[in-house]
Design a protein around this motif. Structure first.
Motif, PDB file in Angstrom:
ATOM      1  N   VAL A 139       0.841  -1.197   0.000  1.00 23.50           N
ATOM      2  CA  VAL A 139       0.000   0.000   0.000  1.00 23.50           C
ATOM      3  C   VAL A 139       0.880   1.253   0.000  1.00 23.50           C
ATOM      4  N   ARG A 140       1.910   1.267   0.837  1.00 23.55           N
ATOM      5  CA  ARG A 140       2.800   2.445   0.894  1.00 23.55           C
ATOM      6  C   ARG A 140       3.510   2.652  -0.447  1.00 23.55           C
ATOM      7  N   TYR A 141       3.901   1.556  -1.070  1.00 20.49           N
ATOM      8  CA  TYR A 141       4.617   1.681  -2.346  1.00 20.49           C
ATOM      9  C   TYR A 141       3.766   2.423  -3.375  1.00 20.49           C
ATOM     10  N   TRP A 142       2.492   1.955  -3.537  1.00 18.21           N
ATOM     11  CA  TRP A 142       1.661   2.567  -4.586  1.00 18.21           C
ATOM     12  C   TRP A 142       1.165   3.943  -4.178  1.00 18.21           C
ATOM     13  N   ALA A 143       0.990   4.145  -2.879  1.00 19.70           N
ATOM     14  CA  ALA A 143       0.585   5.477  -2.413  1.00 19.70           C
ATOM     15  C   ALA A 143       1.648   6.501  -2.792  1.00 19.70           C
ATOM     16  N   GLU A 144       2.914   6.110  -2.685  1.00 20.08           N
ATOM     17  CA  GLU A 144       3.989   7.044  -3.005  1.00 20.08           C
ATOM     18  C   GLU A 144       4.304   7.068  -4.499  1.00 20.08           C
ATOM     19  N   GLU A 145       4.094   5.952  -5.157  1.00 15.31           N
ATOM     20  CA  GLU A 145       4.390   5.877  -6.588  1.00 15.31           C
ATOM     21  C   GLU A 145       3.456   6.783  -7.397  1.00 15.31           C
ATOM     22  N   GLY A 146       2.182   6.800  -7.016  1.00 20.91           N
ATOM     23  CA  GLY A 146       1.285   7.853  -7.494  1.00 20.91           C
ATOM     24  C   GLY A 146       0.545   7.622  -8.801  1.00 20.91           C
ATOM     25  N   SER A 147       0.727   6.485  -9.481  1.00 19.85           N
ATOM     26  CA  SER A 147       0.067   6.309 -10.778  1.00 19.85           C
ATOM     27  C   SER A 147      -1.353   5.761 -10.661  1.00 19.85           C
ATOM     28  N   LEU A 148      -1.745   5.325  -9.475  1.00 19.96           N
ATOM     29  CA  LEU A 148      -3.047   4.668  -9.309  1.00 19.96           C
ATOM     30  C   LEU A 148      -3.927   5.456  -8.337  1.00 19.96           C
ATOM     31  N   ALA A 149      -5.257   5.311  -8.521  1.00 17.58           N
ATOM     32  CA  ALA A 149      -6.206   6.164  -7.792  1.00 17.58           C
ATOM     33  C   ALA A 149      -6.466   5.680  -6.376  1.00 17.58           C
ATOM     34  N   ALA A 173      -4.924   0.607   9.805  1.00 12.73           N
ATOM     35  CA  ALA A 173      -3.556   1.064   9.495  1.00 12.73           C
ATOM     36  C   ALA A 173      -3.408   1.307   7.990  1.00 12.73           C
ATOM     37  N   ILE A 174      -3.986   0.430   7.202  1.00 15.13           N
ATOM     38  CA  ILE A 174      -3.942   0.590   5.743  1.00 15.13           C
ATOM     39  C   ILE A 174      -4.695   1.856   5.324  1.00 15.13           C
ATOM     40  N   PHE A 175      -5.863   2.067   5.914  1.00 12.51           N
ATOM     41  CA  PHE A 175      -6.645   3.250   5.546  1.00 12.51           C
ATOM     42  C   PHE A 175      -5.972   4.546   6.009  1.00 12.51           C
ATOM     43  N   GLN A 176      -5.148   4.474   7.052  1.00 12.31           N
ATOM     44  CA  GLN A 176      -4.386   5.659   7.445  1.00 12.31           C
ATOM     45  C   GLN A 176      -3.432   6.077   6.330  1.00 12.31           C
ATOM     46  N   VAL A 177      -2.831   5.110   5.682  1.00 10.41           N
ATOM     47  CA  VAL A 177      -1.920   5.421   4.574  1.00 10.41           C
ATOM     48  C   VAL A 177      -2.705   6.039   3.415  1.00 10.41           C
ATOM     49  N   LEU A 178      -3.850   5.441   3.091  1.00 13.38           N
ATOM     50  CA  LEU A 178      -4.685   5.990   2.011  1.00 13.38           C
ATOM     51  C   LEU A 178      -5.107   7.420   2.355  1.00 13.38           C
ATOM     52  N   ALA A 180      -3.690   9.636   4.289  1.00  9.25           N
ATOM     53  CA  ALA A 180      -2.592  10.600   4.225  1.00  9.25           C
ATOM     54  C   ALA A 180      -2.289  11.005   2.786  1.00  9.25           C
ATOM     55  N   HIS A 181      -2.572  10.106   1.844  1.00 10.73           N
ATOM     56  CA  HIS A 181      -2.299  10.386   0.429  1.00 10.73           C
ATOM     57  C   HIS A 181      -3.556  10.770  -0.339  1.00 10.73           C
ATOM     58  N   HIS A 182      -4.685  10.917   0.356  1.00 10.41           N
ATOM     59  CA  HIS A 182      -5.956  11.278  -0.282  1.00 10.41           C
ATOM     60  C   HIS A 182      -6.306  10.302  -1.412  1.00 10.41           C
ATOM     61  N   LEU A 183      -6.078   9.019  -1.166  1.00 10.99           N
ATOM     62  CA  LEU A 183      -6.431   7.998  -2.152  1.00 10.99           C
ATOM     63  C   LEU A 183      -7.834   7.467  -1.879  1.00 10.99           C
ATOM     64  N   ALA A 184      -8.434   6.840  -2.895  1.00  9.83           N
ATOM     65  CA  ALA A 184      -9.767   6.259  -2.778  1.00  9.83           C
ATOM     66  C   ALA A 184      -9.654   4.770  -2.441  1.00  9.83           C
ATOM     67  N   ALA A 185     -10.800   4.157  -2.129  1.00 11.03           N
ATOM     68  CA  ALA A 185     -10.834   2.711  -1.892  1.00 11.03           C
ATOM     69  C   ALA A 185     -12.082   2.127  -2.537  1.00 11.03           C
ATOM     70  N   VAL A 186     -11.910   0.990  -3.185  1.00 11.55           N
ATOM     71  CA  VAL A 186     -13.044   0.190  -3.671  1.00 11.55           C
ATOM     72  C   VAL A 186     -13.056  -1.066  -2.811  1.00 11.55           C
ATOM     73  N   VAL A 187     -14.148  -1.272  -2.091  1.00 15.49           N
ATOM     74  CA  VAL A 187     -14.171  -2.332  -1.074  1.00 15.49           C
ATOM     75  C   VAL A 187     -15.272  -3.342  -1.357  1.00 15.49           C
ATOM     76  N   HIS A 188     -14.856  -4.580  -1.605  1.00 17.76           N
ATOM     77  CA  HIS A 188     -15.800  -5.703  -1.596  1.00 17.76           C
ATOM     78  C   HIS A 188     -15.880  -6.131  -0.129  1.00 17.76           C
ATOM     79  N   GLY A 211     -11.995   6.776  10.768  1.00 14.55           N
ATOM     80  CA  GLY A 211     -10.670   7.334  11.015  1.00 14.55           C
ATOM     81  C   GLY A 211      -9.945   7.775   9.755  1.00 14.55           C
ATOM     82  N   ALA A 212     -10.629   7.701   8.617  1.00 18.24           N
ATOM     83  CA  ALA A 212      -9.991   8.041   7.339  1.00 18.24           C
ATOM     84  C   ALA A 212     -10.919   8.935   6.513  1.00 18.24           C
ATOM     85  N   PRO A 213     -11.198  10.133   7.028  1.00 23.97           N
ATOM     86  CA  PRO A 213     -12.211  10.987   6.369  1.00 23.97           C
ATOM     87  C   PRO A 213     -11.807  11.483   4.985  1.00 23.97           C
ATOM     88  N   ASN A 214     -10.517  11.383   4.651  1.00 23.89           N
ATOM     89  CA  ASN A 214     -10.086  11.821   3.314  1.00 23.89           C
ATOM     90  C   ASN A 214     -10.189  10.721   2.269  1.00 23.89           C
TER      91      ASN A 214
END
Ligand SMILES: [Zn+2]
Length: 327
Positions: A139-149, A173-178, A180-188, A211-214
């Motif tokens: 998760v941290r890798y792609w959050a910083e890499e930046g090519s994915l939503a 913990a995963i959603f905290q990373v999202l 911080a980077h203002h990323l979205a989530a698609v959740v099944h 805990g992840a309002p962004n």
């Protein structure tokens, strides 16, 4: 056991080509790399019951070459491509060579490269089994890499227990990373709990999303896993209650319609679904197909329109909606 990958296979008539003039989007699409096709084949061999009747033992790889003509045929402008990298962390593959973080990274890279071929029309989501020991790194890798939503999660495939505090902590913990980077989530969200419903959804809302309002979240399959039954309806109720009492903000939450209308749907299920869609509101609903597991966008548009789950005004709005990460 349809929690293994997607939803049940749809068997329906030929498409008549549902054209949508507004733009619109398919918010739930999967492409399949060679290695994920191999992993599926390995699983079907190891657990014959897990692959589902009528599904191929080694599905063909899919890519933009297969999908973009189908998106055009449906008259849709954009799509979200959701990585199936979580599949490499499927517990049934635990003792195989496929349970390898390098393959997870490679599958996510595949999606990143595919969507980069159509930067004006496609966005991608990375994915991972959230319980894997490498999950936070991925998760941290792609959050910083930046090519994915954002991140796609599949709670049933990853066997997440939403009543287990440790699992909820890991998700938080995963959603905290999202966040911080203002990323979205698609959740099944629907997991393997036979009693899945209000409590599971409430735990996810209160312990993870709050805990992840962004993080904007798209609840795949209307918070279910294909079709629309009482368990899924109870999960939707939990979201409506959280929106009503302010634990969730309306702008934060979307529901996708992928696979919610199945050919064997009863009149009662369609009526319940229709009522809920009215309560949620057309601005929060996203069209989606679950291609390549299920029907093409044009076929799905036809099936859904014929089902009558939305009146004409709402139908036109929903099929024109594009989530913020696609705009
Ligand atoms: Zn899917």
């Amino acid at each position: 056991m349809l929690f293994v990958l997607f939803a049940p296979l749809l068997l329906t008539d030929e498409p008549t080509g549902g054209k949508v003039p507004h733009g619109g989007a398919d918010h739930h699409v999967h492409f399949r790399s060679d290695s994920s096709s191999d992993a599926w084949a390995a699983l079907c061999e190891a657990m014959p019951g897990a692959c589902g009747e009528g599904l191929p033992s080694r599905p063909a790889p899919t890519s933009v070459d297969d999908f973009m003509p189908l998106l055009d045929e449906a008259g849709l402008e954009k799509a979200s491509v959701l990585s199936i990298a979580y599949f490499f962390g499927f517990p049934g593959l635990a003792d195989t060579r496929f349970n390898d973080p390098a393959l997870v990274r490679q599958e996510n890279r595949f999606v990143s490269r595919q969507v980069a071929l159509y930067p004006d029309r496609l966005v991608g989501f990375f994915s991972v089994n959230p319980l894997a020991d490498y999950a936070l790194d991925e998760v941290r890798y792609w959050a910083e890499e930046g090519s994915l939503a954002g991140l796609k999660l599949h709670m049933a495939n990853s066997d997440v227990d939403l009543a287990n505090p440790e699992h909820l902590e890991q998700l938080a913990a995963i959603f905290q990373v999202l966040d911080a980077h203002h990323l979205a989530a698609v959740v099944h969200l629907r997991n393997r709990n036979p009693e899945f419903g209000y409590q599971d959804a409430t735990a996810f809302i209160d312990k993870v999303l709050a805990g992840a309002p962004n993080v904007s979240v798209q609840m795949a399959h209307m918070a279910g896993w294909g079709g629309y039954d009482e368990n899924t309806d109870q999960a939707v109720q939990a979201f409506l209650d959280a929106l009503a009492d302010g634990r969730l903000q309306r702008a934060q939450v979307y529901f996708d319609l992928a696979a919610v209308v199945l050919p064997n749907a009863t009149e009662e299920q369609i009526a319940a679904l229709k009522g809920r869609l009215g309560e949620i509101g057309a601005d929060r609903l996203l069209f989606g197909t679950d291609w390549d597991a299920l029907q093409s966008p044009a076929e799905t548009l036809d099936t859904y329109q014929a089902s009558g789950i939305l009146d004409q005004d709402a139908w036109e709005q929903v099929t024109a909606n594009q989530a913020p990460w696609l705009r």
